[in-house]
Design a protein around this motif. Structure first.
Motif, mmCIF file in Angstrom:
data_model
loop_
_atom_site.group_PDB
_atom_site.id
_atom_site.type_symbol
_atom_site.label_atom_id
_atom_site.label_comp_id
_atom_site.label_asym_id
_atom_site.label_seq_id
_atom_site.Cartn_x
_atom_site.Cartn_y
_atom_site.Cartn_z
ATOM 1 N N GLU A 68 0.860 -1.355 -0.176
ATOM 2 C CA GLU A 68 0.105 -0.045 -0.019
ATOM 3 C C GLU A 68 0.780 1.349 0.028
ATOM 4 O OE1 GLU A 68 -1.922 3.594 1.392
ATOM 5 O OE2 GLU A 68 -0.448 2.408 2.632
ATOM 6 N N MET A 69 1.680 1.271 0.868
ATOM 7 C CA MET A 69 2.797 2.436 0.929
ATOM 8 C C MET A 69 3.479 2.676 -0.470
ATOM 9 S SD MET A 69 3.952 1.673 4.843
ATOM 10 C CE MET A 69 4.668 3.362 5.421
ATOM 11 N N SER A 70 4.279 1.655 -1.000
ATOM 12 C CA SER A 70 4.902 1.653 -2.473
ATOM 13 C C SER A 70 4.141 2.167 -3.379
ATOM 14 C CB SER A 70 5.575 0.601 -2.411
ATOM 15 O OG SER A 70 4.830 -0.564 -2.694
ATOM 16 N N ASP A 71 2.559 1.871 -3.263
ATOM 17 C CA ASP A 71 1.643 2.232 -4.281
ATOM 18 C C ASP A 71 1.545 3.696 -4.145
ATOM 19 O OD1 ASP A 71 1.400 -0.104 -5.656
ATOM 20 O OD2 ASP A 71 -0.682 -0.425 -4.867
ATOM 21 N N ALA A 72 1.321 4.241 -2.786
ATOM 22 C CA ALA A 72 1.080 5.524 -2.580
ATOM 23 C C ALA A 72 2.249 6.588 -2.995
ATOM 24 C CB ALA A 72 0.822 5.916 -1.177
ATOM 25 N N PHE A 73 3.430 5.827 -2.768
ATOM 26 C CA PHE A 73 4.694 6.786 -3.380
ATOM 27 C C PHE A 73 4.955 6.801 -4.774
ATOM 28 C CE2 PHE A 73 9.204 7.507 -3.652
ATOM 29 C CZ PHE A 73 9.268 8.603 -3.135
ATOM 30 N N ALA A 74 4.437 5.517 -5.491
ATOM 31 C CA ALA A 74 4.350 5.629 -6.874
ATOM 32 C C ALA A 74 3.374 6.714 -7.360
ATOM 33 C CB ALA A 74 3.935 4.394 -7.402
ATOM 34 N N ALA A 75 2.196 6.698 -6.753
ATOM 35 C CA ALA A 75 1.392 7.858 -7.153
ATOM 36 C C ALA A 75 1.943 9.508 -6.831
ATOM 37 C CB ALA A 75 -0.086 7.578 -6.446
ATOM 38 N N LEU A 77 4.911 10.324 -6.922
ATOM 39 C CA LEU A 77 6.028 10.573 -7.998
ATOM 40 C C LEU A 77 5.275 11.088 -9.212
ATOM 41 C CD1 LEU A 77 8.586 7.831 -7.417
ATOM 42 C CD2 LEU A 77 8.882 10.104 -6.708
ATOM 43 N N ARG A 78 4.119 10.368 -9.683
ATOM 44 C CA ARG A 78 3.479 10.404 -10.983
ATOM 45 C C ARG A 78 2.709 11.544 -10.863
ATOM 46 N NH1 ARG A 78 4.309 6.247 -14.885
ATOM 47 N NH2 ARG A 78 3.210 7.818 -16.128
ATOM 48 N N GLU A 79 1.744 11.891 -9.853
ATOM 49 C CA GLU A 79 0.661 12.570 -10.047
ATOM 50 C C GLU A 79 1.012 13.993 -9.307
ATOM 51 O OE1 GLU A 79 -2.162 11.884 -11.791
ATOM 52 O OE2 GLU A 79 -1.161 9.756 -12.068
ATOM 53 N N GLU A 80 1.636 14.104 -8.098
ATOM 54 C CA GLU A 80 1.893 15.156 -7.562
ATOM 55 C C GLU A 80 3.290 15.786 -8.088
ATOM 56 O OE1 GLU A 80 1.143 17.653 -4.131
ATOM 57 O OE2 GLU A 80 0.048 16.063 -5.064
ATOM 58 N N LEU A 81 4.125 14.955 -8.538
ATOM 59 C CA LEU A 81 5.303 15.500 -8.819
ATOM 60 C C LEU A 81 5.543 15.580 -10.373
ATOM 61 C CD1 LEU A 81 8.013 14.131 -6.565
ATOM 62 C CD2 LEU A 81 6.579 16.102 -6.256
ATOM 63 N N ALA A 200 4.345 12.886 1.736
ATOM 64 C CA ALA A 200 4.322 12.200 0.295
ATOM 65 C C ALA A 200 3.425 11.191 0.092
ATOM 66 C CB ALA A 200 5.783 12.037 -0.092
ATOM 67 N N LEU A 201 3.528 10.420 1.059
ATOM 68 C CA LEU A 201 2.422 9.164 0.934
ATOM 69 C C LEU A 201 1.095 9.582 1.117
ATOM 70 C CD1 LEU A 201 4.162 6.401 3.079
ATOM 71 C CD2 LEU A 201 4.229 6.757 0.909
ATOM 72 N N GLU A 202 0.718 10.482 1.828
ATOM 73 C CA GLU A 202 -0.621 10.945 2.150
ATOM 74 C C GLU A 202 -1.305 11.649 0.676
ATOM 75 O OE1 GLU A 202 -3.042 10.571 4.167
ATOM 76 O OE2 GLU A 202 -1.714 9.286 5.059
ATOM 77 N N HIS A 207 -4.393 11.069 -4.318
ATOM 78 C CA HIS A 207 -4.511 10.961 -5.894
ATOM 79 C C HIS A 207 -5.169 9.771 -6.081
ATOM 80 C CE1 HIS A 207 -2.497 14.842 -7.229
ATOM 81 N NE2 HIS A 207 -1.626 14.462 -6.165
ATOM 82 N N ILE A 208 -4.862 8.601 -5.572
ATOM 83 C CA ILE A 208 -5.230 7.200 -6.015
ATOM 84 C C ILE A 208 -6.982 7.164 -5.722
ATOM 85 C CG2 ILE A 208 -5.378 4.942 -5.094
ATOM 86 C CD1 ILE A 208 -2.327 5.073 -4.551
ATOM 87 N N ARG A 209 -7.061 8.087 -4.436
ATOM 88 C CA ARG A 209 -8.747 8.019 -4.042
ATOM 89 C C ARG A 209 -9.396 8.998 -4.880
ATOM 90 N NH1 ARG A 209 -7.512 9.294 0.412
ATOM 91 N NH2 ARG A 209 -7.894 11.441 0.568
#
Length: 581
Positions: A68-75, A77-81, A200-202, A207-209
């Motif tokens: 779950e946390m690595s998914d959040a970090f991927a999002a 990187l791609r969505e926030e940054l 960053a994870l939040e 974004h995922i939600r």
């Protein structure tokens, strides 16, 4: 039979513990995120990682939490940054819970992971970040001052900061952070605009939600030939550069390790001590990727120095496996606590990075009751090329080629030498790197017709076991880390009072080798203290010369090339005294 046929007939094929099926030497997955996701879902409630501090304080993450946390970090990187696929993200951390979360997140985002040694000085960080073109760095709070000193000279646009106590229980984390900041004073103040990893994870979760994102979509396009990791090394030619390892390179090397360890790894049950840093290719592939794939528990030691830092990790958990270098095993065997209470559940210890001393292997077998099995490889080969079969390990040998790997020994003209004769070890296999990042000329020097020229000289016996007899190049191995004389000499040359220098490796019981520097002065006032201070500011500790020897001149060829081999011969003969005041 020709000399090449002697190798191509694979005399080692009968030495594998179990029959090897060439059809199984394939990646098995399209990419690493697919493997990570499958393992996470197979053992969601199992503990995947535990960081164990020297005092026993610890924190853990389950496979489900890592997923779950690595998914959040991927999002994030791609969505926030707004990173594009293939963007390079540097991760500069020792072993801690934040490392697998961010490393897996980078891979899931379809980006390229740039493993960065946290021991690097500012100038070394600047070089690697610029060479890789890294846009983001994930860094431990302890190193923010070094980053602050160089960031303006890099392309880094975003900073994510984590703690060695990240995701420990709240009370324990608070105590540790307080001790590190106020008592030990190892967390420096800085003015950089860094994003705490929890924030960053939040952002990634939001974004995922809100966008109903399926993180798996970020990596669906990735195939086995796409770049996954930039692993920096001096290579076989001594110039610092990034070996581009593809998803296929790493997946195949894991499959090769699977075949080697078949019958020894208990899927979903094993526990491995990870004292070697996961930013190093040995621990990255074996500890991080392979044991995650098998549902194993990784007990992370942030730093094995002093060696007492490993005590709680070994004593408090039912460890079955450990990876290390000769110096780590030797240090453990010199500890009273380890000899009195050796780990009774240990099945196998894996050694690499530098030559394993037979005396250490013998003592380990006697104290622990399990073997140390030596392997051989390079960063450029992901890393495994050769291994000792666990039940057939031979003394003073790097073993036999990994399944699906072709090995030959060649002379200076590239012709195969006869079995029993020394030659440079070259290898061909699916684990060999794509090439050096943005360095086609360096790639051509090392990869020729698909063969990796290792720079190591070996001999092969009649059974197909190999033994390293010398290093063709001048690389120095300090506790398993590569030190390249050119880099140290270049550092010394930046000191105005130095006319020229030559750097060699000298045998050392504790670290395998240490660095010695022979220096010709430009200014007679130059002293060792000045040299030491200069190197401390420019080089990681393991690269710094342990001894400086002043000379009036250095031995050279007629064309002016310094003869390091003559300096090594002088040291071996005991004639390395200073001849300059």
């Amino acid at each position: 039979m020709s000399d090449c046929q002697a190798y191509d007939s694979e005399p080692w094929s009968d030495q594998y513990e179990q029959p090897v099926d060439p059809a199984e030497v394939v990646p098995g997955y399209d990419n690493l995120p697919t493997l990570i996701r499958e393992a996470s879902r197979a053992w969601p409630d199992n503990i995947a990682f535990t960081t164990c501090m020297a005092n026993g304080m610890n924190g853990s993450l389950t496979f489900a939490e890592v997923e779950e946390m690595s998914d959040a970090f991927a999002a994030y990187l791609r969505e926030e940054l707004g990173l594009e696929p293939g963007a390079r993200v540097a991760v500069q951390m020792p072993n801690c819970l934040a490392f697998p979360v961010t490393a897996f997140g980078v891979l899931k985002a379809g980006c390229v992971l740039v493993n960065t040694n946290p021991l690097y000085t500012g100038p070394e960080m600047r070089h690697q970040f610029n060479d890789a073109g890294a846009e983001v760095v994930v860094i431990l709070d302890m190193f923010m001052d070094k980053l602050e000193s160089v960031i303006e000279d890099t392309r880094i646009r975003h900073i994510v900061v984590a703690s060695v106590a990240q995701w420990f229980p709240t009370l324990v984390r608070g105590i540790m952070k307080g001790v590190l900041r106020w008592w030990n004073r190892v967390i420096p103040d800085h003015e950089l605009p860094a994003t705490p990893i929890n924030r960053a994870l939040e952002a990634g979760r939001r974004h995922i939600r809100e966008k109903s994102i399926d993180v798996a979509d970020y990596s669906r396009h990735l195939g086995v030939d796409d770049g996954a990791v930039l692993q920096y090394t001096g290579g076989t030619t001594g110039v610092s550069k990034g070996a581009l390892l593809s998803h296929g390179n790493l997946l195949v090397n894991m499959r090769q390790l699977d075949q080697i360890s078949r019958g020894y790894v208990e899927t979903g049950k094993d526990c491995v001590v990870t004292a070697l840093p996961m930013y190093h290719i040995f621990a990255f592939t074996v500890n991080l990727l392979l044991f995650y794939h098998h549902g194993g528990r990784n007990v992370l030691v942030p730093s094995p120095r002093p060696i007492q830092n490993c005590q709680r990790a070994i004593e408090n958990y039912p460890v079955n496996w450990i990876t290390g270098v000769n110096t780590l095993y030797n240090a453990l065997l010199n500890e009273e606590w380890f000899n009195v209470y050796p780990p009774k559940t240990m099945k196998v210890a894996l050694a690499g990075g530098t030559a394993l001393h037979q005396s250490v292997a013998d003592r380990w077998q006697k104290v622990v009751g399990c073997p140390i099995v030596e392997g051989y490889g390079l960063t450029e080969s992901s890393p495994l090329l050769c291994f000792n079969p666990i039940s057939k390990a031979r003394k003073d040998s790097i073993g036999i080629p990994a399944p699906g790997t072709r090995v030959r020994l060649v002379d200076e003209s590239g012709e195969c030498v006869a079995p029993g004769e020394p030659g440079e070890l070259i290898a061909h296999g699916p684990q060999i790197m794509t090439g050096y990042w943005n360095r086609p000329e360096e790639t051509e020097k090392t990869l020729k017709d698909g063969w990796l020229y290792t720079g190591d000289v070996a001999v092969m016996d009649e059974d197909g076991f190999f033994r390293i007899v010398d290093r063709k190049k001048d690389m120095i191995l300090v506790s398993g880390f590569n030190v390249y004389p050119n880099e140290v000499e270049d550092c010394l040359a930046r000191l105005d009072k130095v006319h020229e220098s030559a750097v060699i490796g000298v045998d050392d019981e504790k670290s395998g080798e240490v660095v010695w520097a022979f220096v010709v002065k430009r200014d007679d006032s130059l002293n060792e203290a000045e040299l030491e201070a200069h190197c401390k500011a420019e080089l990681a500790a393991y690269k710094r010369p342990k001894k400086f020897i002043f000379r009036e001149e250095l031995p050279k060829t007629p064309v002016g090339k310094v003869l390091r081999k003559e300096l090594r011969a002088e040291v071996q003969a005991g004639n390395s005294q200073s001849t300059a005041a």
